[in-house]
Motif scaffolding. Sequence first.
Motif: not given
Length: 223
Positions: A108-126
């Motif tokens: 689901f879409l991001k709602h504001g900011d939350l702490d303690n989330l694992i952050r993953v970045t994908a350069e291509e749609p995955s």
Amino acid sequence: TLTVVGLWAVLSAFRGGDFTIDKAVVPATTLLTEAQIRSIADVDGRPVFLVNAAEVRARLMAQPEIQSADVIVRWPNRVELRIDERRPMIEWDDAGQVWWLSADGVAFLKHGDLDNLIRVTAEEPSLDVQREALAPVIEPEALWAAGALLAQAPEVEGLQYHPEHGYGFIDPAGGWQAYFGTSGDMVLKMQLYRKIAEVLTQRGIAAEWVSVEDPSAPYYRKK
């Protein structure tokens, strides 16, 4: 006479406020606001006897942020909505589109900011984002693998995702790219990786990347 009295009673109920719901009662939530939940439920201002609890619950459960919902109708004019939201586990930047993922793989879409989330970045749609909002966009096992990996690397702020090599990060000390795949024993893989990194450092080898995706066949590539 009975018909006339019955019609008069129904009209009076519609016109009067005795059976009209003012605002649905909504508990405190984190992701969706009270106004959003009440808008989805769509019971405010309606006569209580026209509220179909099953239909209201179905509308609520169609939202990916909502894990479970109960609708309690109380006479003469009260509706209570009991909501349990999905708990975001990972904040996934999918080639610029940021999603929150729950442990069951629902996005689901991001709602504001939350702490303690694992952050993953994908350069291509995955992520396998489909029209069905409640369909998992990734295997839950892959999400738990990301959590297990990051727990073994406290020096790393977030993970990268490659569609072929899985999770990885830039080693803060060696400067090379490390890859770990998306499954298997991440504790074992990290132990193996640390030994390889130690040997590379001791021998002064400048590596471009190190892969322990398959712990039985790890490898590295020189620059």
